[in-house]
Design a protein around this motif. Structure first.
Motif, PDB file in Angstrom:
ATOM      1  N   ARG A 117      20.794   1.565  34.500  1.00  0.00           N
ATOM      2  CA  ARG A 117      21.018   0.648  35.633  1.00  0.00           C
ATOM      3  C   ARG A 117      21.700   1.376  36.795  1.00  0.00           C
ATOM      4  NH1 ARG A 117      23.259  -5.037  34.354  1.00  0.00           N
ATOM      5  NH2 ARG A 117      21.094  -5.596  34.603  1.00  0.00           N
ATOM      6  N   GLN A 118      22.718   2.206  36.498  1.00  0.00           N
ATOM      7  CA  GLN A 118      23.399   2.936  37.558  1.00  0.00           C
ATOM      8  C   GLN A 118      22.478   3.989  38.167  1.00  0.00           C
ATOM      9  OE1 GLN A 118      26.715   5.500  36.629  1.00  0.00           O
ATOM     10  NE2 GLN A 118      27.455   5.460  38.737  1.00  0.00           N
ATOM     11  N   VAL A 119      21.705   4.694  37.344  1.00  0.00           N
ATOM     12  CA  VAL A 119      20.777   5.711  37.855  1.00  0.00           C
ATOM     13  C   VAL A 119      19.775   5.061  38.815  1.00  0.00           C
ATOM     14  CG1 VAL A 119      18.913   7.288  37.201  1.00  0.00           C
ATOM     15  CG2 VAL A 119      21.046   7.297  35.912  1.00  0.00           C
ATOM     16  N   ALA A 120      19.196   3.939  38.411  1.00  0.00           N
ATOM     17  CA  ALA A 120      18.228   3.247  39.268  1.00  0.00           C
ATOM     18  C   ALA A 120      18.874   2.763  40.562  1.00  0.00           C
ATOM     19  CB  ALA A 120      17.603   2.075  38.511  1.00  0.00           C
ATOM     20  N   ALA A 121      20.075   2.204  40.458  1.00  0.00           N
ATOM     21  CA  ALA A 121      20.760   1.703  41.651  1.00  0.00           C
ATOM     22  C   ALA A 121      21.106   2.831  42.620  1.00  0.00           C
ATOM     23  CB  ALA A 121      22.033   0.952  41.246  1.00  0.00           C
ATOM     24  N   MET A 122      21.568   3.969  42.087  1.00  0.00           N
ATOM     25  CA  MET A 122      21.883   5.110  42.956  1.00  0.00           C
ATOM     26  C   MET A 122      20.635   5.580  43.694  1.00  0.00           C
ATOM     27  SD  MET A 122      24.679   7.517  40.965  1.00  0.00           S
ATOM     28  CE  MET A 122      23.574   7.979  39.652  1.00  0.00           C
ATOM     29  N   ALA A 123      19.504   5.659  42.998  1.00  0.00           N
ATOM     30  CA  ALA A 123      18.257   6.120  43.614  1.00  0.00           C
ATOM     31  C   ALA A 123      17.790   5.145  44.695  1.00  0.00           C
ATOM     32  CB  ALA A 123      17.185   6.295  42.550  1.00  0.00           C
ATOM     33  N   GLN A 124      17.816   3.858  44.393  1.00  0.00           N
ATOM     34  CA  GLN A 124      17.368   2.865  45.362  1.00  0.00           C
ATOM     35  C   GLN A 124      18.263   2.837  46.598  1.00  0.00           C
ATOM     36  OE1 GLN A 124      17.300  -0.403  42.567  1.00  0.00           O
ATOM     37  NE2 GLN A 124      15.056  -0.406  42.554  1.00  0.00           N
ATOM     38  N   LYS A 125      19.569   2.891  46.400  1.00  0.00           N
ATOM     39  CA  LYS A 125      20.498   2.899  47.539  1.00  0.00           C
ATOM     40  C   LYS A 125      20.334   4.165  48.365  1.00  0.00           C
ATOM     41  CE  LYS A 125      24.145  -0.030  45.676  1.00  0.00           C
ATOM     42  NZ  LYS A 125      25.564  -0.057  45.271  1.00  0.00           N
ATOM     43  N   LEU A 126      20.141   5.305  47.700  1.00  0.00           N
ATOM     44  CA  LEU A 126      19.931   6.553  48.420  1.00  0.00           C
ATOM     45  C   LEU A 126      18.674   6.456  49.281  1.00  0.00           C
ATOM     46  CD1 LEU A 126      20.566   9.469  49.118  1.00  0.00           C
ATOM     47  CD2 LEU A 126      19.437  10.150  46.977  1.00  0.00           C
ATOM     48  N   GLY A 127      17.595   5.927  48.710  1.00  0.00           N
ATOM     49  CA  GLY A 127      16.362   5.748  49.474  1.00  0.00           C
ATOM     50  C   GLY A 127      16.569   4.865  50.694  1.00  0.00           C
ATOM     51  N   GLU A 128      17.297   3.769  50.521  1.00  0.00           N
ATOM     52  CA  GLU A 128      17.575   2.858  51.639  1.00  0.00           C
ATOM     53  C   GLU A 128      18.420   3.541  52.706  1.00  0.00           C
ATOM     54  OE1 GLU A 128      19.472  -0.515  49.829  1.00  0.00           O
ATOM     55  OE2 GLU A 128      17.684  -1.007  48.644  1.00  0.00           O
ATOM     56  N   ARG A 129      19.436   4.276  52.283  1.00  0.00           N
ATOM     57  CA  ARG A 129      20.323   4.944  53.243  1.00  0.00           C
ATOM     58  C   ARG A 129      19.582   6.026  54.025  1.00  0.00           C
ATOM     59  NH1 ARG A 129      24.971   5.028  48.667  1.00  0.00           N
ATOM     60  NH2 ARG A 129      25.924   3.024  49.172  1.00  0.00           N
ATOM     61  N   LEU A 130      18.722   6.778  53.354  1.00  0.00           N
ATOM     62  CA  LEU A 130      17.941   7.802  54.049  1.00  0.00           C
ATOM     63  C   LEU A 130      17.019   7.168  55.087  1.00  0.00           C
ATOM     64  CD1 LEU A 130      17.130  10.062  50.983  1.00  0.00           C
ATOM     65  CD2 LEU A 130      18.352  10.818  53.036  1.00  0.00           C
ATOM     66  N   LYS A 131      16.380   6.078  54.714  1.00  0.00           N
ATOM     67  CA  LYS A 131      15.477   5.387  55.636  1.00  0.00           C
ATOM     68  C   LYS A 131      16.246   4.823  56.828  1.00  0.00           C
ATOM     69  CE  LYS A 131      11.726   2.061  55.656  1.00  0.00           C
ATOM     70  NZ  LYS A 131      10.923   1.127  54.867  1.00  0.00           N
ATOM     71  N   GLN A 132      17.391   4.173  56.566  1.00  0.00           N
ATOM     72  CA  GLN A 132      18.199   3.594  57.644  1.00  0.00           C
ATOM     73  C   GLN A 132      18.727   4.659  58.597  1.00  0.00           C
ATOM     74  OE1 GLN A 132      21.197   1.357  55.557  1.00  0.00           O
ATOM     75  NE2 GLN A 132      19.853  -0.398  55.210  1.00  0.00           N
ATOM     76  N   ALA A 133      18.980   5.870  58.069  1.00  0.00           N
ATOM     77  CA  ALA A 133      19.507   6.956  58.904  1.00  0.00           C
ATOM     78  C   ALA A 133      18.405   7.667  59.687  1.00  0.00           C
ATOM     79  CB  ALA A 133      20.258   7.963  58.034  1.00  0.00           C
ATOM     80  N   GLY A 134      17.158   7.246  59.484  1.00  0.00           N
ATOM     81  CA  GLY A 134      16.054   7.829  60.243  1.00  0.00           C
ATOM     82  C   GLY A 134      15.442   9.072  59.626  1.00  0.00           C
ATOM     83  N   PHE A 135      15.658   9.287  58.329  1.00  0.00           N
ATOM     84  CA  PHE A 135      15.101  10.458  57.659  1.00  0.00           C
ATOM     85  C   PHE A 135      13.797  10.149  56.936  1.00  0.00           C
ATOM     86  CE2 PHE A 135      19.721  11.586  57.711  1.00  0.00           C
ATOM     87  CZ  PHE A 135      19.600  12.615  58.626  1.00  0.00           C
TER      88      PHE A 135
END
Length: 132
Positions: A65-83
């Motif tokens: 659950r933590q591994v999946a959440a870290m990956a999903q949040k990282l993906g969202e943060r990268l997208k929001q930052a314009g990467f």
């Protein structure tokens, strides 16, 4: 360029790694994983080792659950930052999730899966400098 000490999230788990924070994607990845309490964070400089990226980041989560959440949040943060929209593989099982953030390749593991594959040794991680 300034150098920073990255301390492992779990004290004594992995030696500190010195990395260049001149790469904004790498800085965002490391901050995101730190915010999400990733454990045993290791950064490997791939310069001269591979053309797949500039850096490889390896970290552990306490559960699928933590591994999946870290990956999903990282993906969202990268997208929001314009990467861009990073490619994420392995979410259904979340034992080993790969996030391809362009120049930074992120591997997120459950601890026993990480031990089994031992990517640090495969890529020649040898102590604090990250160099073989």
């Amino acid at each position: 360029m300034p150098q920073a000490q990255i301390q492992p999230a779990q004290t004594g788990a992995t030696p500190p790694t010195t990395i260049d924070h001149g790469d904004p994607v790498l800085a965002l990845v490391l901050q995101s994983l730190d915010d999400d309490q990733a454990q045993e964070l290791v950064t490997i400089d791939l310069d001269g080792k591979s053309s797949i990226g500039d850096y490889m980041v390896i970290a552990s989560g306490r559960s699928t659950r933590q591994v999946a959440a870290m990956a999903q949040k990282l993906g969202e943060r990268l997208k929001q930052a314009g990467f861009g929209n990073p490619r994420i593989e392995g979410l259904p099982a979340a034992d080993w999730v790969l996030v391809d953030a362009g120049g930074v390749i992120v591997h997120l593991f459950r601890p026993e899966v990480r031990t089994f594959y031992n990517l640090e040794r495969m890529w020649g991680f040898d102590g604090p400098s990250g160099a073989a």
